[in-house]
Design a protein around this motif. Structure first.
Motif, short mmCIF file in Angstrom:
data_model
loop_
_atom_site.label_atom_id
_atom_site.label_comp_id
_atom_site.label_asym_id
_atom_site.label_seq_id
_atom_site.Cartn_x
_atom_site.Cartn_y
_atom_site.Cartn_z
N VAL A 31 0.84 -1.21 0.00
CA VAL A 31 0.00 0.00 0.00
C VAL A 31 0.87 1.26 0.00
O VAL A 31 0.60 2.22 -0.75
CB VAL A 31 -0.95 -0.01 1.22
CG1 VAL A 31 -1.61 1.37 1.40
CG2 VAL A 31 -2.01 -1.08 1.07
N ILE A 32 1.92 1.27 0.82
CA ILE A 32 2.82 2.42 0.88
C ILE A 32 3.49 2.67 -0.47
O ILE A 32 3.55 3.80 -0.96
CB ILE A 32 3.89 2.22 1.98
CG1 ILE A 32 3.23 2.29 3.37
CG2 ILE A 32 4.99 3.27 1.87
CD1 ILE A 32 4.17 1.93 4.51
N ILE B 282 2.56 1.61 -3.53
CA ILE B 282 1.59 2.02 -4.55
C ILE B 282 1.24 3.50 -4.37
O ILE B 282 1.20 4.28 -5.33
CB ILE B 282 0.33 1.14 -4.50
CG1 ILE B 282 0.65 -0.27 -4.98
CG2 ILE B 282 -0.79 1.75 -5.35
CD1 ILE B 282 -0.52 -1.24 -4.86
N GLY B 283 1.00 3.90 -3.12
CA GLY B 283 0.69 5.30 -2.85
C GLY B 283 1.84 6.22 -3.26
O GLY B 283 1.61 7.31 -3.81
N LEU B 284 3.07 5.79 -2.99
CA LEU B 284 4.24 6.58 -3.35
C LEU B 284 4.33 6.81 -4.85
O LEU B 284 4.53 7.94 -5.32
CB LEU B 284 5.51 5.87 -2.84
CG LEU B 284 6.85 6.49 -3.23
CD1 LEU B 284 7.00 7.88 -2.62
CD2 LEU B 284 8.00 5.59 -2.76
N LEU C 263 1.86 6.44 -7.12
CA LEU C 263 0.69 7.15 -7.63
C LEU C 263 0.77 8.65 -7.35
O LEU C 263 0.15 9.46 -8.06
CB LEU C 263 -0.59 6.58 -7.02
CG LEU C 263 -0.97 5.16 -7.46
CD1 LEU C 263 -2.26 4.73 -6.78
CD2 LEU C 263 -1.13 5.08 -8.98
N ALA C 264 1.52 9.03 -6.33
CA ALA C 264 1.64 10.46 -5.98
C ALA C 264 2.66 11.19 -6.84
O ALA C 264 2.75 12.42 -6.77
CB ALA C 264 2.02 10.59 -4.51
N GLN C 265 3.41 10.47 -7.66
CA GLN C 265 4.48 11.11 -8.42
C GLN C 265 3.99 12.17 -9.40
O GLN C 265 4.65 13.17 -9.65
CB GLN C 265 5.30 10.05 -9.18
CG GLN C 265 6.05 9.08 -8.31
CD GLN C 265 7.01 9.76 -7.36
OE1 GLN C 265 7.80 10.61 -7.76
NE2 GLN C 265 6.92 9.42 -6.09
N ARG D 235 1.86 14.34 -9.11
CA ARG D 235 1.51 15.61 -8.47
C ARG D 235 2.75 16.43 -8.13
O ARG D 235 2.63 17.56 -7.66
CB ARG D 235 0.71 15.36 -7.19
CG ARG D 235 -0.60 14.62 -7.47
CD ARG D 235 -1.41 14.43 -6.21
NE ARG D 235 -2.65 13.71 -6.49
CZ ARG D 235 -3.55 13.40 -5.58
NH1 ARG D 235 -3.36 13.75 -4.31
NH2 ARG D 235 -4.64 12.74 -5.91
N THR E 248 6.79 16.56 -6.31
CA THR E 248 7.29 16.36 -4.94
C THR E 248 7.87 17.64 -4.36
O THR E 248 8.57 17.61 -3.36
CB THR E 248 8.37 15.26 -4.92
OG1 THR E 248 9.42 15.65 -5.82
CG2 THR E 248 7.81 13.94 -5.34
N VAL F 139 10.61 5.93 2.89
CA VAL F 139 9.80 6.49 1.80
C VAL F 139 10.54 7.66 1.16
O VAL F 139 10.56 7.81 -0.07
CB VAL F 139 8.41 6.94 2.32
CG1 VAL F 139 7.69 7.81 1.29
CG2 VAL F 139 7.56 5.73 2.67
N GLN G 21 11.80 7.95 -2.60
CA GLN G 21 11.44 9.09 -3.45
C GLN G 21 12.68 9.66 -4.14
O GLN G 21 12.64 10.01 -5.32
CB GLN G 21 10.78 10.17 -2.61
CG GLN G 21 10.44 11.44 -3.38
CD GLN G 21 9.51 11.17 -4.53
OE1 GLN G 21 8.39 10.75 -4.34
NE2 GLN G 21 9.97 11.43 -5.75
#
Length: 638
Positions: A166-167, A169-171, A173-175, A177, A179, A315, A319
Motif C-alpha cells: 500500500v505504501i 503504490i501510494g508513493l 501514484l503520488a508522483q 503531483r 514532490t 519512503v 522518493q
C-alpha cells in the motif's frame, strides 16, 4: 580616516556576503540530507544483521567486532576518501554522476579510439545498472522499515506485506503531483532521523564501551587473517552499508560539492558510525538481538514511534531514487539512448521536478513484483548490492582516466589512491558475485534488459538515419537549383532534420507533391551535447545560406529541457525574426517495414520497430505549437 571607513565598509560587506553564503550552504546541506543521504542513511535497518549473520557462525564477539570494523572502514575508504575527497572533484561543469563523468572522461585529450568506445559502453552499462538499483531500493527500504512492526509483536507479521505494498503504490501514484512541497520536508525529517539513530547508538555505546575497539582496523583485518573465506563472504553483506553512495556524486549539481561534503562529514557519517557501533554493542550484550539489532536499540515505549520514523525515512529514500530514475531517463532520452517519451514538469520554478509516466509505471510494476516474489528484506539483501558495486567499479575506472588525462596526477599518487580503490571495488564485486544464485542476478537481469533496449535503440537509429538520409541531395547542390522552383509562397517553413548538409526528406516530399517552396525555409537541427548545460548565449547557431534559406542549430546540455519555440525566439539577435505562431513546422515520420536483409539481427529489428512505434511524437518532444505541425509520412525498410 577615509581609508579606515572604506576598509570598515569592505569588511562589513564581506561579512554580510559570508553570512549569506553560510546560510545558503546550511539550507543546501539540509536539502542534501533528504535527497542525497536517504538511501545510505537507512542502511542501518538491515546491514548489521546481515553482515554479522554472514560471518557463518563464528563466536559472537569475533563476528560482531569484525563485521562492525569492516562496516566502519568501508564507510571511511569508499564513501569518505574515494567519493567525498576524490570523486567529487571530477565535476562536469558542476554536475556529477556516471553520465557526466563518462562525458568528462570522453573529452580527455589524446585518447585512443578503443578507449573512447569503452567509455561509451561503460556509460550505458552504468545507466542500466542505475535502473536495476532503482527498482530494488524502494522494495528493500520500505520492507525493512515496516518489518519493525513484528519485532515487538509477531502478530503483526501477516500485515507487513500488505502495508508495504500500500505504501509503495501510494508513493508511485503520488508522483504525477510533483514532490516540490513534500520535498521541503525531506531534509528536516531525515535530519531528525540521523539525530535519532545517532542518539540511540550513543546510548548503547555508553552501556557497552568495549565496542569502540571496532574502530581499530585490525579487528576487521584479523577476521581475514583468522577466517579469510568467511570474511570475504561477509563483504557481500557489508556492501549494503554503502548502497546509495552513487547518489552522493550524481546529485552534486543540485546541491554543490560543499553542501554534500558538509552533509556527510557533519551529520550523516557521525550518525551512522554511532548507530553501527551501537548495534554492535547491543549484540555484545545480548546475542539474541540479532533478529533485529536496529530496533533492539529502541528504549521501552519508543519502538513504534521508531518504526513510524523509519518508514517515513525509507519512503523519502525511495522518493530520492525515483526522482533520480526520472532524471536519468530524461538525460538518456535527450542523448538518444532511449526512445522519446513524455516528460512532465511538475514545478514552474524548479527545473529538477519532473515526472516520467512510462518510467513511473514500469518502476511500480517492477517494485511490487519484487516485493511479492521476495516477501521479506532478508531475501532481498542477497539481490541488493550487485548494481551498486558495478557502478562503483565503473566510476573508479572513469575517474582514473580523468586523473591521468586531465588532472595530470603523479604516477605514484595514482598508484596509491586508485590502487586502493580498484582493490576495494573488485573485492566487493567479487564478494557480491557469490550471491548470484541467491538473488544478485536480479539487478543484473534488469540492467541487461535496459542495456539491450538502449543498444538496440541506438543501433536502430543509426541504421534508420543512414537509410533515410544517406545518399540524399546535398544542401549546396539543392540551393544551386532553388531558382528553378516555379512558386515561392509567403511564410516561413521549418524542417527539423538530424543533418544540415543534406536536404530533409520532408522538404523534398513537400516540394514533390505541392510544387512550392516557402519564402523562408529554415533547416533546423537540435543538438544535445555531452555537457550538462549549454549557456544561453551559446544556445543558437544561425547561418544564412542565401535564396531565403537558413540553417539553425539549437544547442542543449543533457540536463536541460528541450523547448524549440522558446529557443527560436533568440534568432532575432542573428537577424532572423521567427514568429512561431505563423510558422509551419515540417517533420518526417517514418513507417518502418522489416527488410528481407536487415543490418541488425531479426529480433533486434522487431524490437526497434516496437520502440520506434512507441516513441513520443516529435512535435510533443520538442514542444512545438499545436496546429502548426505538418507530419509527412513515408515508408522505410529496416
Amino acid at each position: 580616516m577615509t581609508t579606515r571607513h572604506g576598509a570598515a565598509g569592505r569588511d562589513s560587506h564581506s561579512g554580510r556576503a559570508l553570512g549569506v553564503w553560510r546560510r545558503r550552504q546550511l539550507l543546501l546541506t539540509l536539502g542534501a540530507l533528504g535527497v542525497v543521504y536517504g538511501d545510505i542513511g537507512t542502511s542501518p535497518l538491515y546491514a548489521v544483521r546481515q553482515s554479522v549473520l554472514a560471518t557463518g557462525g563464528l563466536p559472537m564477539r569475533i563476528a560482531v567486532m569484525g563485521a562492525i570494523s569492516l562496516i566502519l572502514w568501508s564507510l571511511i575508504i569508499i564513501v569518505t576518501i574515494k567519493y567525498v575527497v576524490f570523486i567529487l572533484r571530477a565535476d562536469n561543469k558542476g554536475e556529477g554522476g556516471v553520465l557526466a563523468l563518462a562525458a568528462l572522461a570522453h573529452r580527455s585529450p589524446r585518447l585512443p579510439r578503443w578507449l573512447k568506445s569503452a567509455i561509451s559502453v561503460l556509460a550505458v552499462i552504468g545507466l542500466a545498472l542505475f535502473f536495476g538499483d532503482g527498482m530494488l531500493t524502494p522494495a528493500i527500504s520500505v520492507l525493512s522499515a515496516v518489518e519493525g512492526l513484528k519485532v515487538e509483536d509477531p502478530r503483526f507479521g501477516p500485515l507487513v506485506l500488505p502495508i508495504c505494498i500500500v505504501i509503495l503504490i501510494g508513493l508511485f501514484l503520488a508522483q504525477n503531483r510533483g514532490t516540490g512541497k513534500i520535498g521541503r520536508l525531506f531534509g528536516p525529517i531525515v535530519f531528525i532521523w540521523f539525530i535519532t539513530i545517532g542518539a540511540l547508538g550513543a546510548r548503547s555505546i555508553l552501556m557497552t564501551p568495549e565496542i569502540l575497539l571496532a574502530l581499530n582496523p585490525w579487528e576487521g583485518i584479523s577476521l581475514f587473517v583468522a577466517e579469510p573465506w568467511v570474511a570475504f563472504v561477509a563483504l557481500g553483506s557489508v556492501v549494503l552499508t554503502v548502497t546509495g553512495v552513487e547518489t552522493l556524486y550524481a546529485d552534486m549539481g543540485h546541491f554543490g560539492r560543499t553542501a554534500i561534503r558538509l552533509g556527510w562529514l557533519v551529520v550523516t557519517f557521525p550518525a551512522l558510525v554511532l548507530n553501527y557501533l551501537g548495534q554492535g554493542a547491543i549484540l555484545l550484550r545480548d546475542p539474541a538481538a540479532i533478529d533485529s539489532p536496529f530496533y533492539a536499540l529502541a528504549p521501552p515505549g519508543f519502538h513504534y514511534p521508531l518504526v513510524a520514523l523509519a518508514t517515513v525515512a525509507t519512503v523519502i529514500a525511495s522518493q530520492a531514487v525515483i526522482s533520480g530514475v526520472f532524471s536519468i531517463t530524461r538525460q538518456s532520452v535527450q542523448l538518444g539512448q532511449l526512445p522519446r517519451m513524455e516528460i512532465r514538469h511538475t514545478s514552474a520554478t524548479d527545473y529538477g521536478q519532473i515526472y516520467v509516466p512510462r518510467a513511473n509505471t514500469l518502476m511500480l510494476i517492477g517494485v511490487i513484483t519484487i516485493v511479492l516474489i521476495y516477501k521479506n528484506a532478508d531475501a532481498l539483501t542477497a539481490a541488493y548490492g550487485m548494481a551498486v558495486t558495478g557502478m562503483m567499479s565503473i566510476t573508479t575506472f572513469l575517474g582514473l582516466i580523468v586523473a591521468i588525462k586531465q588532472w595530470h596526477w603523479k604516477p605514484y599518487w595514482i598508484a596509491l589512491a586508485f590502487g586502493i580503490f580498484v582493490l576495494t571495488d573488485l573485492t566487493f564485486l567479487g564478494a557480491v558475485s557469490l550471491k548470484l544464485v541467491e538473488g544478485a542476478w536480479l539487478p543484473l537481469a534488469i540492467a541487461a534488459a535496459v542495456y539491450v533496449i538502449m543498444e538496440t535503440w541506438r543501433a536502430g537509429r543509426r541504421v534508420l538515419v543512414e537509410k533515410t538520409y544517406g545518399g540524399g541531395i546535398s544542401t549546396d547542390l539543392f540551393l544551386e537549383r532553388a531558382d528553378k522552383t516555379p512558386i515561392r509562397v509567403a511564410g516561413t517553413a521549418i524542417f527539423i532534420t538530424p543533418r544540415l548538409d543534406e536536404v530533409p526528406g520532408a522538404l523534398l516530399h513537400n516540394l514533390k507533391h505541392n510544387q512550392v517552396l516557402h519564402e523562408r525555409v529554415i533547416l533546423l537541427r537540435v543538438d544535445v551535447q555531452d555537457v550538462p548545460f549549454v549557456a544561453q548565449d551559446k544556445r543558437l547557431t544561425v547561418n544564412k545560406l542565401g535564396k531565403g534559406f537558413y540553417s539553425v542549430e539549437i544547442h542543449y546540455g543533457f540536463f536541460q529541457a528541450l523547448d524549440v519555440p522558446r529557443a527560436l525566439e533568440g534568432a532575432r539577435a542573428f537577424g532572423l525574426a521567427i514568429d512561431v505562431d505563423t510558422t509551419t513546422f515540417f517533420i518526417r515520420r517514418e513507417t518502418l517495414i522489416e527488410a528481407r536483409v536487415s543490418a541488425m539481427a531479426k529480433w533486434r529489428t522487431k524490437l526497434f520497430m516496437k520502440l520506434y512505434a512507441s516513441a513520443l511524437e516529435a512535435a510533443q518532444f520538442y514542444r512545438l505549437p499545436a496546429g502548426r505541425v505538418v507530419e509527412l509520412g513515408s515508408q522505410t525498410e529496416i
